[in-house]
Scaffold this active site. Structure first.
Site, PDB file in Angstrom:
ATOM      1  N   ARG A   1    -101.784 -30.566 -15.184  1.00  0.00           N
ATOM      2  CA  ARG A   1    -101.627 -30.322 -13.743  1.00  0.00           C
ATOM      3  C   ARG A   1    -100.875 -29.001 -13.574  1.00  0.00           C
ATOM      4  O   ARG A   1     -99.820 -28.819 -14.168  1.00  0.00           O
ATOM      5  CB  ARG A   1    -100.890 -31.461 -13.039  1.00  0.00           C
ATOM      6  CG  ARG A   1    -101.638 -32.778 -13.070  1.00  0.00           C
ATOM      7  CD  ARG A   1    -101.110 -33.765 -12.034  1.00  0.00           C
ATOM      8  NE  ARG A   1    -101.510 -33.377 -10.692  1.00  0.00           N
ATOM      9  CZ  ARG A   1    -101.101 -34.013  -9.593  1.00  0.00           C
ATOM     10  NH1 ARG A   1    -100.252 -35.033  -9.691  1.00  0.00           N
ATOM     11  NH2 ARG A   1    -101.510 -33.631  -8.410  1.00  0.00           N
TER      12      ARG A   1
ATOM     13  N   ARG B   1     -97.223 -39.539 -11.543  1.00  0.00           N
ATOM     14  CA  ARG B   1     -97.247 -38.353 -10.698  1.00  0.00           C
ATOM     15  C   ARG B   1     -95.841 -38.176 -10.145  1.00  0.00           C
ATOM     16  O   ARG B   1     -94.973 -39.029 -10.305  1.00  0.00           O
ATOM     17  CB  ARG B   1     -98.302 -38.422  -9.581  1.00  0.00           C
ATOM     18  CG  ARG B   1     -98.756 -39.768  -9.112  1.00  0.00           C
ATOM     19  CD  ARG B   1     -97.741 -40.518  -8.303  1.00  0.00           C
ATOM     20  NE  ARG B   1     -97.149 -39.716  -7.243  1.00  0.00           N
ATOM     21  CZ  ARG B   1     -95.962 -39.926  -6.720  1.00  0.00           C
ATOM     22  NH1 ARG B   1     -95.209 -40.914  -7.172  1.00  0.00           N
ATOM     23  NH2 ARG B   1     -95.495 -39.174  -5.770  1.00  0.00           N
ATOM     24  N   GLY B   2     -95.616 -37.012  -9.531  1.00  0.00           N
ATOM     25  CA  GLY B   2     -94.264 -36.632  -9.143  1.00  0.00           C
ATOM     26  C   GLY B   2     -93.712 -35.693 -10.188  1.00  0.00           C
ATOM     27  O   GLY B   2     -93.719 -35.995 -11.392  1.00  0.00           O
ATOM     28  N   ALA B   3     -93.231 -34.528  -9.744  1.00  0.00           N
ATOM     29  CA  ALA B   3     -92.854 -33.465 -10.683  1.00  0.00           C
ATOM     30  C   ALA B   3     -91.858 -33.910 -11.749  1.00  0.00           C
ATOM     31  O   ALA B   3     -92.080 -33.665 -12.945  1.00  0.00           O
ATOM     32  CB  ALA B   3     -92.323 -32.254  -9.915  1.00  0.00           C
TER      33      ALA B   3
ATOM     34  N   GLN C   1    -100.206 -41.717  -1.220  1.00  0.00           N
ATOM     35  CA  GLN C   1     -98.944 -41.995  -1.920  1.00  0.00           C
ATOM     36  C   GLN C   1     -97.890 -42.585  -0.984  1.00  0.00           C
ATOM     37  O   GLN C   1     -97.058 -43.384  -1.401  1.00  0.00           O
ATOM     38  CB  GLN C   1     -98.394 -40.721  -2.563  1.00  0.00           C
ATOM     39  CG  GLN C   1     -99.248 -40.153  -3.681  1.00  0.00           C
ATOM     40  CD  GLN C   1    -100.148 -39.041  -3.187  1.00  0.00           C
ATOM     41  OE1 GLN C   1    -100.676 -39.095  -2.072  1.00  0.00           O
ATOM     42  NE2 GLN C   1    -100.333 -38.002  -3.998  1.00  0.00           N
TER      43      GLN C   1
ATOM     44  N   ASN D   1     -95.233 -28.545  -1.930  1.00  0.00           N
ATOM     45  CA  ASN D   1     -95.171 -30.009  -1.959  1.00  0.00           C
ATOM     46  C   ASN D   1     -96.544 -30.550  -1.587  1.00  0.00           C
ATOM     47  O   ASN D   1     -97.481 -29.791  -1.328  1.00  0.00           O
ATOM     48  CB  ASN D   1     -94.083 -30.526  -1.006  1.00  0.00           C
ATOM     49  CG  ASN D   1     -93.756 -32.003  -1.240  1.00  0.00           C
ATOM     50  OD1 ASN D   1     -93.563 -32.419  -2.379  1.00  0.00           O
ATOM     51  ND2 ASN D   1     -93.713 -32.783  -0.186  1.00  0.00           N
ATOM     52  N   LYS D   2     -96.661 -31.853  -1.554  1.00  0.00           N
ATOM     53  CA  LYS D   2     -97.949 -32.493  -1.303  1.00  0.00           C
ATOM     54  C   LYS D   2     -98.595 -31.951  -0.029  1.00  0.00           C
ATOM     55  O   LYS D   2     -97.937 -31.680   0.960  1.00  0.00           O
ATOM     56  CB  LYS D   2     -97.742 -34.004  -1.186  1.00  0.00           C
ATOM     57  CG  LYS D   2     -99.031 -34.812  -1.089  1.00  0.00           C
ATOM     58  CD  LYS D   2     -99.984 -34.535  -2.238  1.00  0.00           C
ATOM     59  CE  LYS D   2     -99.353 -34.760  -3.594  1.00  0.00           C
ATOM     60  NZ  LYS D   2    -100.236 -34.349  -4.713  1.00  0.00           N
TER      61      LYS D   2
ATOM     62  N   ASP E   1     -92.651 -29.978  -5.694  1.00  0.00           N
ATOM     63  CA  ASP E   1     -93.176 -29.780  -7.043  1.00  0.00           C
ATOM     64  C   ASP E   1     -92.828 -28.418  -7.612  1.00  0.00           C
ATOM     65  O   ASP E   1     -92.839 -28.233  -8.822  1.00  0.00           O
ATOM     66  CB  ASP E   1     -94.696 -29.967  -7.039  1.00  0.00           C
ATOM     67  CG  ASP E   1     -95.080 -31.429  -6.866  1.00  0.00           C
ATOM     68  OD1 ASP E   1     -95.413 -32.069  -7.864  1.00  0.00           O
ATOM     69  OD2 ASP E   1     -95.015 -31.933  -5.724  1.00  0.00           O
TER      70      ASP E   1
END
EC number: 5.3.1.23
Length: 353
Positions: free
Chosen positions: A94, A51-53, A201, A252-253, A242
């Protein structure tokens, strides 16, 4: 378990397969899972093994290279159809992280320029491109880190939300890369990590990365940030992203928007570490950014533990959008963009080499 985060390869190529650290089980277990097809990598992305763009984008490039290798003995038509299917599977994994689509478009352009070459030669070229994208991501993160480090005074106490570190990229990190660069430059900084519900996370990944490198880190729950700001215990906020819309709105998250509002209320700078590949000029503003909704089980509990009442309704948006007016600056590999706007972001791309 002790692993130096700087030496961790979030993604690695071994024996014709892509290995990815299973981030779902960190920090209790450090292990790699191996993938040999686009469908496998797409499932790894969807299920948040990776995960993470930036990391998602590089993983997708390797996924397509794997598919080309797997199909190289097929007919030309089967090869083409197989790669198209691989692109579709990866693109559907995603929706919010624009790096995923940026990477697939980049690999597709390379593939389109290889007409006349045999399948095996195409497979080699796509793998070379994936390798270059991985190395390029680390170079970009290093450049952003150097720019971002200049914004943090010695002794700064910096809040971060989610994980934008080596685990979210090909290495070094975006927001956490800034922290690494600041420490490398001799600054003494300390990190405050939101736990980042519901997938944790911050608690599981950001805290782990900082502990491995002996960068002082304090873990707080997501609803403690305002209290700490009101007590003067936070000097800056640094997050990743992201997707950034053309006007500077930042996805973002989930929970980032709340942190940005609190930072504005307490006159604390709010910085976003943002590679150019994450800026999407085709999206005019944050309202047009697709927001992923994930399974309710992630909110009801964690792993085998359920703490919510049976039968309760759940909402689980994975991201939120922070308006550009709350962003002090975007930190890119080409410099710092203060007060981001449609004009400043357009100018950034017009001047791109």
């Amino acid at each position: 378990m002790s692993v130096t985060a700087r030496k961790v390869e979030t993604l690695r190529w071994r024996d014709g397969k892509l290995d990815m650290i299973d981030q779902r089980v960190l920090p209790a277990v450090f292990e790699y899972l191996s993938y040999d097809s686009a469908a496998g990598v797409a499932e790894g992305i969807r299920s948040m093994v990776v995960r993470g763009a930036p990391a998602i984008g590089v993983a997708a490039a390797y996924g397509l290279a794997l598919e080309a290798s797997r199909l190289q003995g097929s007919s030309e038509n089967e090869f083409r159809q197989g790669l198209e299917t691989g692109i579709e599977l990866l693109a559907a994994s995603r929706p919010t992280a624009v790096n995923l689509f940026w990477a697939l478009n980049r690999v597709r352009r390379v593939w389109s320029g290889l007409s006349g070459l045999g399948n095996a030669a195409v497979a080699v070229r796509l793998l070379d491109e994936a390798h270059e994208m991985l190395a390029e991501d680390i170079r970009i993160n290093r450049a952003m880190g150097a720019f971002g480090a200049s914004l943090l005074p010695d002794g700064a106490r910096v809040l971060t939300h989610c994980n934008a570190g080596a685990l979210a990229t090909a290495g070094w990190g975006t927001a956490l890369g800034v922290f690494r660069s600041a420490v490398e430059a001799g600054k003494k900084i300390s990190v405050i990590a939101d736990e980042t519900r519901p997938f944790l996370q911050g608690a599981r990944l950001t805290a782990w990365e900082m502990v491995q490198e002996n960068i002082p880190v304090t873990l707080i729950t997501d609803n403690m940030a305002g209290f700490m700001m009101s007590r003067g215990e936070i000097d800056a906020v640094m997050v990743g992203t992201d997707r950034v819309a053309a006007n500077g709105d930042v996805a973002n998250k989930i929970g980032t928007y709340m942190v940005a509002v609190l930072a504005k209320r307490h006159s604390i700078p709010f910085y976003v570490a943002c590679p150019l590949s994450t800026i999407d000029l085709t999206v005019p503003d944050g309202s047009a950014i697709p927001i992923e909704e994930r399974a309710p089980e992630e909110v009801l509990g964690f792993r085998e533990n359920q703490w919510a009442a049976q039968g309760v309704s759940v909402r689980n948006p994975a991201f939120d959008v922070t308006p550009a007016e709350l962003v002090t600056a975007l930190i890119t590999e080409r410099g710092i963009i203060y007060n981001p706007s449609s004009e400043s972001l357009s100018a950034l791309f017009r001047s791109e080499p």
